[in-house]
Design a protein around this motif. Structure first.
Motif, PDB file in Angstrom:
ATOM      1  N   GLN A 136       0.837  -1.197   0.000  1.00 32.41           N
ATOM      2  CA  GLN A 136       0.000   0.000   0.000  1.00 32.41           C
ATOM      3  C   GLN A 136       0.877   1.255   0.000  1.00 32.41           C
ATOM      4  OE1 GLN A 136      -3.057   0.489  -0.383  1.00 32.41           O
ATOM      5  NE2 GLN A 136      -3.803   2.233   0.784  1.00 32.41           N
ATOM      6  N   ILE A 140       1.376   4.367  -2.905  1.00 31.21           N
ATOM      7  CA  ILE A 140       1.161   5.796  -2.676  1.00 31.21           C
ATOM      8  C   ILE A 140       2.462   6.570  -2.861  1.00 31.21           C
ATOM      9  CG2 ILE A 140       0.397   7.516  -1.014  1.00 31.21           C
ATOM     10  CD1 ILE A 140      -1.252   5.327   0.319  1.00 31.21           C
ATOM     11  N   PHE A 141       3.534   6.071  -2.239  1.00 27.21           N
ATOM     12  CA  PHE A 141       4.805   6.813  -2.183  1.00 27.21           C
ATOM     13  C   PHE A 141       5.505   6.830  -3.541  1.00 27.21           C
ATOM     14  CE2 PHE A 141       9.439   6.676  -1.077  1.00 27.21           C
ATOM     15  CZ  PHE A 141       9.520   7.983  -0.634  1.00 27.21           C
ATOM     16  N   GLN A 145       1.653   9.919  -8.747  1.00 32.76           N
ATOM     17  CA  GLN A 145       1.535  11.195  -8.038  1.00 32.76           C
ATOM     18  C   GLN A 145       2.285  11.162  -6.716  1.00 32.76           C
ATOM     19  OE1 GLN A 145       0.272  13.734  -9.340  1.00 32.76           O
ATOM     20  NE2 GLN A 145      -0.889  12.887 -11.054  1.00 32.76           N
ATOM     21  N   TRP A 147       5.378  10.960  -3.767  1.00 30.18           N
ATOM     22  CA  TRP A 147       6.402  11.933  -3.387  1.00 30.18           C
ATOM     23  C   TRP A 147       7.692  11.752  -4.175  1.00 30.18           C
ATOM     24  CZ3 TRP A 147       5.062  11.153   2.440  1.00 30.18           C
ATOM     25  CH2 TRP A 147       3.976  11.979   2.764  1.00 30.18           C
ATOM     26  N   ARG A 150       7.149  13.288  -7.610  1.00 27.77           N
ATOM     27  CA  ARG A 150       6.930  14.712  -7.402  1.00 27.77           C
ATOM     28  C   ARG A 150       8.261  15.426  -7.159  1.00 27.77           C
ATOM     29  NH1 ARG A 150       2.544  17.437  -6.912  1.00 27.77           N
ATOM     30  NH2 ARG A 150       1.147  15.795  -7.597  1.00 27.77           N
TER      31      ARG A 150
ATOM     32  N   ILE B  33       7.365   5.351   2.827  1.00 24.40           N
ATOM     33  CA  ILE B  33       6.247   4.421   2.728  1.00 24.40           C
ATOM     34  C   ILE B  33       5.334   4.541   3.938  1.00 24.40           C
ATOM     35  CG2 ILE B  33       5.728   1.970   2.937  1.00 24.40           C
ATOM     36  CD1 ILE B  33       7.978   1.473   0.964  1.00 24.40           C
ATOM     37  N   ILE B  35       5.114   7.006   6.212  1.00 21.89           N
ATOM     38  CA  ILE B  35       4.469   8.314   6.363  1.00 21.89           C
ATOM     39  C   ILE B  35       3.378   8.486   5.306  1.00 21.89           C
ATOM     40  CG2 ILE B  35       4.872  10.800   6.295  1.00 21.89           C
ATOM     41  CD1 ILE B  35       7.675  10.202   7.422  1.00 21.89           C
ATOM     42  N   ALA B  36       3.644   8.014   4.086  1.00 24.59           N
ATOM     43  CA  ALA B  36       2.650   8.160   3.028  1.00 24.59           C
ATOM     44  C   ALA B  36       1.349   7.468   3.420  1.00 24.59           C
ATOM     45  CB  ALA B  36       3.188   7.593   1.716  1.00 24.59           C
ATOM     46  N   VAL B  37       1.470   6.258   3.976  1.00 21.82           N
ATOM     47  CA  VAL B  37       0.251   5.528   4.356  1.00 21.82           C
ATOM     48  C   VAL B  37      -0.474   6.256   5.484  1.00 21.82           C
ATOM     49  CG1 VAL B  37      -0.650   3.382   5.270  1.00 21.82           C
ATOM     50  CG2 VAL B  37       1.168   3.327   3.601  1.00 21.82           C
ATOM     51  N   VAL B  39      -0.330   9.487   6.329  1.00 28.16           N
ATOM     52  CA  VAL B  39      -0.918  10.740   5.836  1.00 28.16           C
ATOM     53  C   VAL B  39      -2.166  10.427   5.018  1.00 28.16           C
ATOM     54  CG1 VAL B  39      -0.562  12.645   4.235  1.00 28.16           C
ATOM     55  CG2 VAL B  39       1.232  12.039   5.854  1.00 28.16           C
ATOM     56  N   ASP B  40      -2.083   9.415   4.176  1.00 32.48           N
ATOM     57  CA  ASP B  40      -3.211   9.065   3.323  1.00 32.48           C
ATOM     58  C   ASP B  40      -4.427   8.683   4.163  1.00 32.48           C
ATOM     59  OD1 ASP B  40      -4.310   8.605   0.706  1.00 32.48           O
ATOM     60  OD2 ASP B  40      -4.265   6.482   1.210  1.00 32.48           O
ATOM     61  N   TRP B  46      -6.822  13.080  -1.777  1.00 32.43           N
ATOM     62  CA  TRP B  46      -5.402  13.279  -2.095  1.00 32.43           C
ATOM     63  C   TRP B  46      -5.160  12.768  -3.498  1.00 32.43           C
ATOM     64  CZ3 TRP B  46      -0.690  10.717   0.774  1.00 32.43           C
ATOM     65  CH2 TRP B  46       0.474  11.390   0.400  1.00 32.43           C
ATOM     66  N   PHE B  47      -5.120  13.695  -4.453  1.00 32.59           N
ATOM     67  CA  PHE B  47      -4.885  13.238  -5.825  1.00 32.59           C
ATOM     68  C   PHE B  47      -3.534  13.713  -6.351  1.00 32.59           C
ATOM     69  CE2 PHE B  47      -9.576  12.974  -5.640  1.00 32.59           C
ATOM     70  CZ  PHE B  47      -9.644  11.607  -5.782  1.00 32.59           C
ATOM     71  N   ASP B  48      -3.475  14.991  -6.786  1.00 31.88           N
ATOM     72  CA  ASP B  48      -2.212  15.402  -7.406  1.00 31.88           C
ATOM     73  C   ASP B  48      -1.598  16.595  -6.696  1.00 31.88           C
ATOM     74  OD1 ASP B  48      -4.264  16.970  -8.116  1.00 31.88           O
ATOM     75  OD2 ASP B  48      -3.897  16.959 -10.268  1.00 31.88           O
ATOM     76  N   THR B  49      -1.499  16.508  -5.387  1.00 31.09           N
ATOM     77  CA  THR B  49      -0.854  17.569  -4.617  1.00 31.09           C
ATOM     78  C   THR B  49       0.179  16.929  -3.701  1.00 31.09           C
ATOM     79  OG1 THR B  49      -2.749  17.342  -3.161  1.00 31.09           O
ATOM     80  CG2 THR B  49      -2.705  19.278  -4.609  1.00 31.09           C
ATOM     81  N   TRP B  50       0.966  17.802  -3.059  1.00 31.13           N
ATOM     82  CA  TRP B  50       1.972  17.262  -2.150  1.00 31.13           C
ATOM     83  C   TRP B  50       1.315  16.611  -0.941  1.00 31.13           C
ATOM     84  CZ3 TRP B  50       7.031  16.438  -2.735  1.00 31.13           C
ATOM     85  CH2 TRP B  50       7.679  17.086  -3.799  1.00 31.13           C
ATOM     86  N   LEU B  51       0.300  17.305  -0.425  1.00 25.56           N
ATOM     87  CA  LEU B  51      -0.376  16.791   0.764  1.00 25.56           C
ATOM     88  C   LEU B  51      -1.874  16.764   0.490  1.00 25.56           C
ATOM     89  CD1 LEU B  51       1.580  18.674   3.567  1.00 25.56           C
ATOM     90  CD2 LEU B  51       1.577  16.217   3.135  1.00 25.56           C
ATOM     91  N   ARG B 244      -8.953   4.029  -1.455  1.00 29.03           N
ATOM     92  CA  ARG B 244      -7.582   3.816  -1.018  1.00 29.03           C
ATOM     93  C   ARG B 244      -7.402   4.163   0.451  1.00 29.03           C
ATOM     94  NH1 ARG B 244      -3.156   7.346  -3.887  1.00 29.03           N
ATOM     95  NH2 ARG B 244      -3.589   8.718  -2.152  1.00 29.03           N
ATOM     96  N   ILE B 247      -8.170   1.431   2.932  1.00 24.61           N
ATOM     97  CA  ILE B 247      -7.097   0.437   3.032  1.00 24.61           C
ATOM     98  C   ILE B 247      -5.955   0.993   3.867  1.00 24.61           C
ATOM     99  CG2 ILE B 247      -5.565  -1.044   1.709  1.00 24.61           C
ATOM    100  CD1 ILE B 247      -8.450  -1.550   1.093  1.00 24.61           C
ATOM    101  N   SER B 248      -5.635   2.263   3.630  1.00 23.95           N
ATOM    102  CA  SER B 248      -4.548   2.872   4.396  1.00 23.95           C
ATOM    103  C   SER B 248      -4.876   2.860   5.880  1.00 23.95           C
ATOM    104  CB  SER B 248      -4.312   4.308   3.938  1.00 23.95           C
ATOM    105  OG  SER B 248      -3.805   4.318   2.638  1.00 23.95           O
TER     106      SER B 248
END
Lengths: 307, 284
Positions: A136, A140-141, A145, A147, A150, B33, B35-37, B39-40, B46-51, B244, B247-248
């Motif tokens: 997962q 995402i990572f 899109q 990080w 990006r 990995i 942090i991404a999960v 944050v998500d 959350w589509f096409d931005t940093w956060l 998504r 799941i996160s």
């Protein structure tokens, strides 16, 4: 030993004679374990081998070969047989990378320094993540899109987002993230078994770091490396969730376990599923045997570490 | 020249810097990995931005209801506890015999316990699951527990055998000389000495059972899914999977559970010993 047994044969009871050979009531403690192993491993496994020679009527009609239709299908059907190659293409490089990368890291982390504990726990952390969270997180990572893409785009290093997941590379990432900590833990424990005074002696005799590594550490570490390689290979070889989740399940990461599960869960062809599963074990054991053979070819003798 | 090479401190070599660079890359990936999960799972969208734009905790509630996580976690913990208890009760006596006794067929027994650890789980998992279904045990909790015992019992045996070997047998002989019976030798003398090893083995079995996917997946169904399997089913369910963030959220709950268990466990067991135990097992 044989003399005393001769004597006891004439005088002692059967119970005594058995006890002399190590058979006494204490062995009963082994019984529950043996019962479980036979009931849950030996019996199903033999049953599975029996299943492989009882192909379904469709299989027989399609592939021929009578009782061995499943095996014929396994070797003849490129959709199935290619999965052997696809699995190898993932598992071998992943295991090799994990082992080779662990050596320098373990060598550096051998020494005492500040923050060593923190670093070691960071390396062990992926064990708690499990394959599913890793998958997962990678999606995402490292996704389009994510990080990574990006950041690279921001710095102008790439024009298009890189495709890092849903392909071969994604599964490779996940194999390294889950496999590297294992390899690292094992190799550092093997490394700690090597007497440091050997290296110091070599240093006194004027050996440079490469010579010390090549002539002293590496030969002593070799058996441990082989064991580590085998265990990380076994882990990578049975990759299943990540091949489906971050891979390209019908293309470049169509590994054997996915094919076995497809036959089991989706086609309900238990005979074919058992055949693929059995062949998976055979292929894995072949690689393990090859590594062990290579190991005994290269080096025989005692080592600092066990293995 | 030669002298300077010898005396140069280890940290100054370029190869060391290379290692550190690799480690940093690994750390960045790993933390990225995680942090991404996290944050998500807290992000509204959350589509096409940093956060993500906006934070929310509603995904957790929704995941909890949608996947009946209360039940799933109950199943996970229950299965793990049962597997740990059974494999310790079965494995430790067997390990004791293997460590202390020499008897005909010992090598064969060792091989029997070694095979499930070396084989890919799918290889014996599929025939085992077939047997389970043909006995009508498919998708039941019993099947999930039984299937998990297959790698766990050998694991306890392989971990405990070297541990018991290092306990001096003279201690047992001394206890016997002082008149202790077999049961007393076990409860009063061996058990206290074995506690650290048993705890380490139990923790490793716990972590493995909670994390084990393949075998559980083959025999579990609604009502007997463990957390990993529930997450996998959520990710692959027909129609492109669930949202998504759901799941996160589940993944975060999974990792949090795992971390809590590990932290609690590590309060009782020294981590280096854990590692040493791993080493001992893997040796065989």
């Amino acid at each position: 030993m044989s003399g005393s047994r001769q004597q006891s044969r004439s005088t002692a009871s059967l119970r005594h004679r058995l006890a002399e050979r190590g058979v006494d009531p204490a062995l009963l403690m082994l019984l529950p374990g043996l019962v479980l192993a036979v009931a849950l491993f030996v019996y199903p496994f033999s049953y599975g081998i029996g299943l492989t020679v009882q192909p379904t009527a469709e299989m027989q009609a399609q592939w021929g070969g009578g009782a061995f239709a499943n095996y014929v299908a396994f070797f003849r059907d490129p959709f199935v047989f290619d999965s052997v190659w696809l699995t190898m293409r993932l598992a071998l490089p992943a295991a090799l990378f994990n082992v080779l990368a662990s050596i320098p890291v373990a060598m550096v982390l051998r020494h005492k320094f500040r923050g060593k504990r923190l670093l070691t726990s960071l390396l062990v952390l992926p064990i708690t993540l499990g394959t599913v969270l890793t998958a997962q997180g990678l999606l995402i990572f490292a996704g389009r899109q994510g990080w990574i893409n990006r950041t690279l785009l921001e710095f102008g290093l790439i024009d298009e987002p890189l495709r890092l997941v849903n392909n071969y590379l994604g599964v490779m990432f996940s194999l390294v993230i889950t496999g590297f900590p294992f390899a690292f833990l094992l190799i550092s424990s093997y490394l700690s078994g090597i007497d440091p005074s050997l290296e110091r002696a070599a240093k006194t005799l004027g050996a440079g770091w490469w010579q010390r590594f090549r002539r002293i550490i590496l030969p002593l570490l070799a058996p441990g490396l082989a064991t580590t390689f085998i265990l990380t290979f076994v882990l990578a070889f049975s990759v299943f969730p990540s091949a489906r989740l971050v891979g390209d399940a019908m293309g470049s990461t169509r590994v054997m376990s996915l094919m076995a599960f497809r036959a089991f869960g989706e086609q309900n062809d238990y005979a074919m599923a058992s055949t693929i599963a059995l062949m998976m074990g055979v292929v894995e054991l072949l690689v393990v045997a090859a590594v062990l053979g290579l190991r005994s070819l290269l080096y025989r003798g005692t080592t600092g570490g066990k293995g | 020249m030669a002298v300077s090479t010898l005396e140069r401190p280890i940290a100054a070599r370029p190869s060391t810097w290379f290692v550190w660079a690799g480690m940093t890359a690994f750390g960045v990936f790993l933390l990225g990995i995680i942090i991404a999960v996290v944050v998500d799972s807290f992000g509204r969208q959350w589509f096409d931005t940093w956060l993500p734009d906006g934070l929310t905790t509603s995904w957790y509630g929704e995941a909890w209801d949608r996947f009946s996580l209360g039940e799933v976690i109950g199943v996970t913990v229950g299965v793990a506890a049962l597997v740990v208890v059974i494999s310790v009760l079965v494995g430790v006596p067997a390990a004791y015999v293997l460590a202390r006794r020499d008897f005909p067929g010992k090598r064969a027994v060792m091989l029997l316990f070694l095979l499930p650890v070396l084989m890919p789980p799918i290889t014996y998992g599929i025939p085992l699951a077939t047997v389970m279904y043909s006995f009508g045990l498919g998708r039941t909790l019993t099947a999930v527990v039984l299937v998990n015992l297959v790698p766990s019992v050998p694991f306890v045996i392989l971990t405990m055998t070297p541990f018991i070997e290092q306990i001096n047998p003279a201690i047992e002989s001394a206890a016997r000389m002082c008149g202790a019976r077999t049961r007393q030798v076990f409860t009063r003398v061996l058990a206290p000495l074995l506690v650290p090893g048993i705890l380490a083995a139990a923790i490793l079995v716990l972590v493995r059972t909670v994390g084990l996917f393949e075998l559980t997946f083959l025999v579990s169904g609604p009502g007997s899914d463990t957390l990993v399997v529930a997450i996998y089913r959520g990710m692959t369910s027909a129609g492109g999977g669930e949202a998504r963030q759901l799941i996160s959220a589940m993944s975060v709950i999974y990792t949090a559970t795992m971390l809590v268990m590990l932290v609690v466990a590590l309060r009782f067991v020294n981590p280096t010993q854990l590692v040493a135990q791993v080493k001992e097992t893997r040796d065989d």
